[in-house]
Design an enzyme around this catalytic site. Structure first.
Site, mmCIF file in Angstrom:
data_model
loop_
_atom_site.group_PDB
_atom_site.id
_atom_site.type_symbol
_atom_site.label_atom_id
_atom_site.label_comp_id
_atom_site.label_asym_id
_atom_site.label_seq_id
_atom_site.Cartn_x
_atom_site.Cartn_y
_atom_site.Cartn_z
ATOM 1 N N THR A 20 0.819 -1.212 0.000
ATOM 2 C CA THR A 20 0.000 0.000 0.000
ATOM 3 C C THR A 20 0.850 1.258 0.000
ATOM 4 O O THR A 20 0.478 2.270 -0.605
ATOM 5 C CB THR A 20 -0.932 -0.003 1.229
ATOM 6 O OG1 THR A 20 -1.808 -1.131 1.143
ATOM 7 C CG2 THR A 20 -1.772 1.257 1.294
ATOM 8 N N SER A 61 1.209 -7.288 -1.096
ATOM 9 C CA SER A 61 1.814 -8.403 -0.362
ATOM 10 C C SER A 61 0.913 -9.627 -0.279
ATOM 11 O O SER A 61 1.390 -10.716 0.056
ATOM 12 C CB SER A 61 2.251 -7.964 1.036
ATOM 13 O OG SER A 61 1.158 -7.735 1.885
ATOM 14 N N SER A 62 -0.360 -9.496 -0.597
ATOM 15 C CA SER A 62 -1.212 -10.689 -0.664
ATOM 16 C C SER A 62 -0.802 -11.602 -1.817
ATOM 17 O O SER A 62 -1.174 -12.782 -1.849
ATOM 18 C CB SER A 62 -2.686 -10.290 -0.818
ATOM 19 O OG SER A 62 -2.861 -9.526 -2.010
ATOM 20 N N THR A 94 1.128 -4.647 4.064
ATOM 21 C CA THR A 94 0.785 -5.051 5.430
ATOM 22 C C THR A 94 0.132 -6.433 5.510
ATOM 23 O O THR A 94 0.130 -7.039 6.577
ATOM 24 C CB THR A 94 -0.161 -4.019 6.077
ATOM 25 O OG1 THR A 94 -1.361 -3.914 5.292
ATOM 26 C CG2 THR A 94 0.514 -2.659 6.180
ATOM 27 N N ASP A 95 -0.413 -6.939 4.409
ATOM 28 C CA ASP A 95 -1.177 -8.187 4.478
ATOM 29 C C ASP A 95 -0.340 -9.360 4.972
ATOM 30 O O ASP A 95 -0.815 -10.186 5.756
ATOM 31 C CB ASP A 95 -1.772 -8.530 3.104
ATOM 32 C CG ASP A 95 -2.985 -7.678 2.768
ATOM 33 O OD1 ASP A 95 -3.387 -6.861 3.606
ATOM 34 O OD2 ASP A 95 -3.524 -7.841 1.656
#
Length: 370
Positions: A20, A61-62, A94-95
């Site tokens: 993000t 990051s997912s 952040t995921d």
């Protein structure tokens, strides 16, 4: 002011991976596409710090795979091979940041810090939190030593182990539900309130030198996560075994409980040399052997290893790291012993400094214990 003994600025390398903090509007939603230099340009630099940027990849990051994480691990080690580098900041989505941070920490014994940060609001927004988080991460990376891999977010400093994303959208995205924060940062000051406990560090796995995100997932050991719930049976557990899983994380209920059927599935898996780690869906607290009838007593008796306060994402990383630490043909008992050591966790506390230190005057790290 963060300077070395000879008066030169602290040299920090920022490794950009997307997320993000690097995401811009694409017409239907946000996706990572800003370069590391673009992200860095949004944040002021702490006094006495110089920064170099290395763009590693640029994804949400997912979408990360273990191969991405191993490439990052290799890059961190290569970067720290330069004695002139004082610290590293990794910008990350952040995921799955908690998983990446823990993997890096399991293989990090250098006294120089590696700090992960990111953002909850996208790049370039008026109320974006990325610039402040990046400034704080740079300040921490230029200040502390011997703390391992850290997560810096919303003015808080967290140890990698145990820290998870606890807020989907709020600015204070990360915490360790079972422990206090490590420290805080603000007004150009870093305050470390406690020292992290870390297991003995693993050597860099051979897979890190060959990992390729474009090669697909089949090149690395498969580790699956199975979630237990009311009416839960062994369908997904058996599906993981059929898919070739070499490790399974069972997300149990309570302090680590399931059913006799699941306990038998654990026994079947461990008899085949599959590593089984047992965590819980409860946010905080340790697991414990209290109940039989498919509870933790039986799961452990059948070869499952309790994960302490590690939750599913980091437990899976521990299983993967244990598998990667071995070699082809390793005795399953050795892999189990490595995983047990990683899950039992704290056996080492290292000294730390909460103010700037020079490379010359840095404290000697406490040796890891097996």
């Amino acid at each position: 002011m963060q300077r070395t003994n000879d008066g030169s600025p602290r040299r920090i390398v920022v490794i950009s991976t997307g997320g993000t903090i690097a995401s811009r509007w694409q017409g239907t939603g946000y996706a990572a596409d800003a370069s590391g230099d673009d992200v860095l340009a949004t944040a002021p630099l702490p006094e006495g710090v110089t920064v170099e940027v290395r763009d590693l990849f640029n994804v949400n990051s997912s979408l990360l795979t273990a191969a991405h994480q191993l490439v990052l691990l290799r890059t961190v080690h290569e970067t720290l091979a330069d004695p002139g580098v004082d610290g590293i900041v990794v910008t990350h989505g952040t995921d799955t940041l908690e998983e990446t941070a823990f993997l890096l920490d399991l293989h990090h014994e250098d006294p120089r810090p590696v700090v992960l940060t990111g953002a909850q609001r996208p790049f370039g927004t008026g109320d974006g939190d990325g610039p402040g988080n990046l400034y704080d991460a740079l300040q921490v990376a230029a200040t502390v030593r011997d703390l391992g891999v850290l997560v810096v977010f919303d003015g808080r400093v967290h140890a990698a182990r145990g820290t998870v994303k606890t807020q989907t959208l709020a600015a204070d995205a990360f915490s360790d539900p079972s422990a206090e924060r490590l420290g805080r940062v603000g007004f150009s000051r870093v305050d470390i309130e406690r020292l992290p406990d870390r297991p003995a560090v693993l050597p860099l796995p051979a897979a890190a030198s060959t990992a390729d995100p474009d090669a697909g997932r089949g090149a690395l050991p498969r580790v699956d996560v199975v979630f237990h719930h009311t009416d839960g049976d062994r369908l997904h557990f058996d599906a993981a075994l059929a898919a070739g899983a070499r490790g399974i994380v069972l997300v149990a209920t309570g302090a680590g409980n399931a059913t006799p059927e699941i306990a038998r599935a654990v026994a079947d898996a461990t008899a085949r040399g599959v590593l089984v780690a047992v965590t819980t869906r409860v946010p905080a607290g340790p697991l414990a052997e209290i109940y039989t009838g498919g509870g933790a007593v039986d799961l452990v008796a059948n070869g499952g290893l309790l994960t302490g306060t590690l939750r599913a994402g980091q437990a899976r990383i521990a299983v993967l790291a244990a598998l990667l630490a071995g070699t082809e043909g390793d005795d399953p008992a050795r892999r189990t012993a490595v995983l047990r050591r990683l899950l039992e966790g704290p056996v080492r506390a290292a000294p730390a400094l909460a103010t700037g230190t020079s490379r010359e005057a840095a404290p000697t790290p406490v040796p890891a214990r097996a």
